[in-house]
Design a protein around this motif. Structure first.
Motif, PDB file in Angstrom:
ATOM      1  N   VAL A  40      19.471  64.354  55.417  1.00 52.61           N
ATOM      2  CA  VAL A  40      18.875  63.478  54.418  1.00 52.61           C
ATOM      3  C   VAL A  40      19.610  63.633  53.097  1.00 52.61           C
ATOM      4  CG1 VAL A  40      16.758  62.929  53.150  1.00 52.61           C
ATOM      5  CG2 VAL A  40      16.614  63.692  55.530  1.00 52.61           C
ATOM      6  N   ILE A  41      20.050  62.498  52.539  1.00 54.51           N
ATOM      7  CA  ILE A  41      20.581  62.492  51.173  1.00 54.51           C
ATOM      8  C   ILE A  41      19.898  61.341  50.452  1.00 54.51           C
ATOM      9  CG2 ILE A  41      22.808  63.544  51.785  1.00 54.51           C
ATOM     10  CD1 ILE A  41      24.070  60.768  51.247  1.00 54.51           C
ATOM     11  N   GLY A  42      19.521  61.555  49.222  1.00 57.37           N
ATOM     12  CA  GLY A  42      18.862  60.516  48.438  1.00 57.37           C
ATOM     13  C   GLY A  42      17.581  60.002  49.080  1.00 57.37           C
ATOM     14  N   GLY A  43      16.940  60.839  49.892  1.00 57.65           N
ATOM     15  CA  GLY A  43      15.719  60.427  50.573  1.00 57.65           C
ATOM     16  C   GLY A  43      15.963  59.568  51.799  1.00 57.65           C
ATOM     17  N   VAL A  44      17.204  59.373  52.205  1.00 58.74           N
ATOM     18  CA  VAL A  44      17.550  58.547  53.362  1.00 58.74           C
ATOM     19  C   VAL A  44      17.980  59.458  54.507  1.00 58.74           C
ATOM     20  CG1 VAL A  44      19.098  56.747  54.233  1.00 58.74           C
ATOM     21  CG2 VAL A  44      18.243  56.627  51.884  1.00 58.74           C
ATOM     22  N   ASP A  45      17.293  59.328  55.649  1.00 62.58           N
ATOM     23  CA  ASP A  45      17.626  60.096  56.857  1.00 62.58           C
ATOM     24  C   ASP A  45      18.803  59.409  57.541  1.00 62.58           C
ATOM     25  OD1 ASP A  45      17.800  61.439  59.260  1.00 62.58           O
ATOM     26  OD2 ASP A  45      15.695  61.146  59.813  1.00 62.58           O
ATOM     27  N   THR A 111      23.056  58.832  44.560  1.00 62.70           N
ATOM     28  CA  THR A 111      22.858  58.463  43.157  1.00 62.70           C
ATOM     29  C   THR A 111      22.267  57.064  43.137  1.00 62.70           C
ATOM     30  OG1 THR A 111      25.096  57.554  42.950  1.00 62.70           O
ATOM     31  CG2 THR A 111      24.783  59.836  42.267  1.00 62.70           C
ATOM     32  N   GLU A 112      21.392  56.825  42.193  1.00 57.28           N
ATOM     33  CA  GLU A 112      20.746  55.521  42.079  1.00 57.28           C
ATOM     34  C   GLU A 112      21.801  54.440  41.870  1.00 57.28           C
ATOM     35  OE1 GLU A 112      17.919  54.517  38.725  1.00 57.28           O
ATOM     36  OE2 GLU A 112      16.537  55.155  40.327  1.00 57.28           O
ATOM     37  N   CYS A 113      21.566  53.294  42.509  1.00 59.97           N
ATOM     38  CA  CYS A 113      22.557  52.226  42.488  1.00 59.97           C
ATOM     39  C   CYS A 113      21.867  50.878  42.302  1.00 59.97           C
ATOM     40  CB  CYS A 113      23.309  52.251  43.825  1.00 59.97           C
ATOM     41  SG  CYS A 113      24.606  51.016  44.016  1.00 59.97           S
ATOM     42  N   SER A 114      22.511  49.988  41.562  1.00 54.98           N
ATOM     43  CA  SER A 114      22.033  48.624  41.378  1.00 54.98           C
ATOM     44  C   SER A 114      23.068  47.680  41.988  1.00 54.98           C
ATOM     45  CB  SER A 114      21.876  48.313  39.890  1.00 54.98           C
ATOM     46  OG  SER A 114      21.639  46.931  39.711  1.00 54.98           O
ATOM     47  N   ASP A 115      22.575  46.633  42.655  1.00 60.80           N
ATOM     48  CA  ASP A 115      23.507  45.690  43.286  1.00 60.80           C
ATOM     49  C   ASP A 115      24.134  44.724  42.275  1.00 60.80           C
ATOM     50  OD1 ASP A 115      21.529  43.784  42.782  1.00 60.80           O
ATOM     51  OD2 ASP A 115      20.815  43.779  44.844  1.00 60.80           O
ATOM     52  N   ARG A 120      16.636  45.376  41.755  1.00 62.59           N
ATOM     53  CA  ARG A 120      16.392  46.345  42.835  1.00 62.59           C
ATOM     54  C   ARG A 120      17.304  47.560  42.646  1.00 62.59           C
ATOM     55  NH1 ARG A 120      16.704  43.847  48.536  1.00 62.59           N
ATOM     56  NH2 ARG A 120      14.572  43.323  48.034  1.00 62.59           N
ATOM     57  N   LEU A 121      16.708  48.737  42.840  1.00 67.90           N
ATOM     58  CA  LEU A 121      17.475  49.974  42.792  1.00 67.90           C
ATOM     59  C   LEU A 121      17.519  50.592  44.181  1.00 67.90           C
ATOM     60  CD1 LEU A 121      16.207  51.533  39.439  1.00 67.90           C
ATOM     61  CD2 LEU A 121      18.353  50.318  39.872  1.00 67.90           C
ATOM     62  N   TYR A 122      18.654  51.134  44.531  1.00 69.99           N
ATOM     63  CA  TYR A 122      18.887  51.744  45.837  1.00 69.99           C
ATOM     64  C   TYR A 122      19.107  53.239  45.644  1.00 69.99           C
ATOM     65  CZ  TYR A 122      19.881  46.892  47.096  1.00 69.99           C
ATOM     66  OH  TYR A 122      19.796  45.539  47.298  1.00 69.99           O
ATOM     67  N   PRO A 123      18.757  54.065  46.645  1.00 71.56           N
ATOM     68  CA  PRO A 123      18.942  55.510  46.495  1.00 71.56           C
ATOM     69  C   PRO A 123      20.371  55.995  46.729  1.00 71.56           C
ATOM     70  CG  PRO A 123      17.894  55.035  48.594  1.00 71.56           C
ATOM     71  CD  PRO A 123      18.008  53.729  47.858  1.00 71.56           C
ATOM     72  N   LEU A 124      21.225  55.127  47.291  1.00 65.49           N
ATOM     73  CA  LEU A 124      22.588  55.546  47.613  1.00 65.49           C
ATOM     74  C   LEU A 124      23.623  54.618  46.990  1.00 65.49           C
ATOM     75  CD1 LEU A 124      22.128  56.207  51.448  1.00 65.49           C
ATOM     76  CD2 LEU A 124      22.048  57.899  49.599  1.00 65.49           C
ATOM     77  N   THR A 125      24.698  55.215  46.494  1.00 67.33           N
ATOM     78  CA  THR A 125      25.861  54.468  46.045  1.00 67.33           C
ATOM     79  C   THR A 125      26.890  54.557  47.159  1.00 67.33           C
ATOM     80  OG1 THR A 125      25.413  54.965  43.737  1.00 67.33           O
ATOM     81  CG2 THR A 125      27.682  54.365  44.283  1.00 67.33           C
ATOM     82  N   ALA A 126      27.561  53.437  47.456  1.00 64.62           N
ATOM     83  CA  ALA A 126      28.487  53.397  48.595  1.00 64.62           C
ATOM     84  C   ALA A 126      29.886  52.970  48.166  1.00 64.62           C
ATOM     85  CB  ALA A 126      27.955  52.421  49.640  1.00 64.62           C
ATOM     86  N   ARG A 127      30.850  53.523  48.880  1.00 65.83           N
ATOM     87  CA  ARG A 127      32.250  53.132  48.706  1.00 65.83           C
ATOM     88  C   ARG A 127      32.847  53.014  50.108  1.00 65.83           C
ATOM     89  NH1 ARG A 127      36.506  54.076  44.703  1.00 65.83           N
ATOM     90  NH2 ARG A 127      38.486  54.168  45.783  1.00 65.83           N
ATOM     91  N   GLY A 137      29.294  49.348  46.716  1.00 61.15           N
ATOM     92  CA  GLY A 137      27.966  48.787  46.887  1.00 61.15           C
ATOM     93  C   GLY A 137      26.892  49.854  46.872  1.00 61.15           C
ATOM     94  N   CYS A 138      25.750  49.507  47.467  1.00 53.84           N
ATOM     95  CA  CYS A 138      24.567  50.361  47.468  1.00 53.84           C
ATOM     96  C   CYS A 138      24.030  50.478  48.890  1.00 53.84           C
ATOM     97  CB  CYS A 138      23.483  49.752  46.583  1.00 53.84           C
ATOM     98  SG  CYS A 138      24.005  49.403  44.887  1.00 53.84           S
ATOM     99  N   GLY A 139      23.182  51.502  49.123  1.00 52.92           N
ATOM    100  CA  GLY A 139      22.645  51.673  50.456  1.00 52.92           C
ATOM    101  C   GLY A 139      21.234  52.221  50.491  1.00 52.92           C
ATOM    102  N   THR A 140      20.573  51.945  51.608  1.00 52.91           N
ATOM    103  CA  THR A 140      19.218  52.423  51.876  1.00 52.91           C
ATOM    104  C   THR A 140      18.926  52.208  53.355  1.00 52.91           C
ATOM    105  OG1 THR A 140      16.925  52.354  51.108  1.00 52.91           O
ATOM    106  CG2 THR A 140      18.050  50.238  51.317  1.00 52.91           C
ATOM    107  N   THR A 141      17.684  52.363  53.744  1.00 53.41           N
ATOM    108  CA  THR A 141      17.306  52.068  55.129  1.00 53.41           C
ATOM    109  C   THR A 141      16.967  50.588  55.247  1.00 53.41           C
ATOM    110  OG1 THR A 141      14.956  52.492  54.766  1.00 53.41           O
ATOM    111  CG2 THR A 141      16.321  54.372  55.417  1.00 53.41           C
TER     112      THR A 141
END
Length: 151
Positions: A40-45, A111-115, A120-127, A137-141
């Motif tokens: 789990v990172i950023g609350g995402v399994d 890290t918190e991410c905005s699209d 909307r805020l997402y718990p994951l920042t993506a590259r 971008g951003c990520g979540t479930t």
């Protein structure tokens, strides 16, 4: 005869399979039970499906069942098998190779991410690195994405 009967009975019980004899030792110990803790990172399994998306240009990645699938409105779907991510602290990295031989690397950071297009805020920042191309971008479930209202 009284002494012979108990002695004879004891001898039969000891010789019988499953009697009082100890089973032979094989030298092998039972395998320890494997327990896999959720990653789990950023609350995402990360053992469950994850959705990552970006804007300008629009794109999305779905990760499920050891597959990474990149979709875009103007391009063909790109698939790559990926193993479990390598997690270091609050960063997880998936690596795979597409059918066409391109390397794809998806890095998720807790890290918190905005699209950039909604509140909307997402718990994951993506590259995402796909060959020479880089997408941010951003990520979540998928569940969290479906439940959160877009502003």
């Amino acid at each position: 005869m009284r002494l012979v009967l108990p002695v004879l009975t004891s001898m039969i019980l000891m010789a019988a399979p499953g009697g009082c004899s100890k089973p032979p030792e094989t030298g092998a110990e039972p395998a320890p039970e494997t327990v896999t803790a959720p990653v789990v990172i950023g609350g995402v399994d990360l053992a469950r499906p994850v959705r990552v998306l970006g804007t300008e240009p629009f794109w999305a990645i779905d990760i499920a069942d050891q597959d990474l699938v990149l979709t875009r409105p103007d391009g063909a779907e790109v698939k790559a098998p990926v193993a479990s991510p390598i997690v270091t602290g609050t960063t997880a990295v998936y690596t795979g190779t597409t059918d066409s031989g391109q390397t794809v690397v998806l890095t998720l950071i807790a890290t918190e991410c905005s699209d950039g297009m909604s509140d909307r805020l997402y718990p994951l920042t993506a590259r995402v690195e796909l060959g020479e191309e880089t997408l941010n971008g951003c990520g979540t479930t998928p569940e969290a994405l479906a439940q959160a209202p877009a502003a």
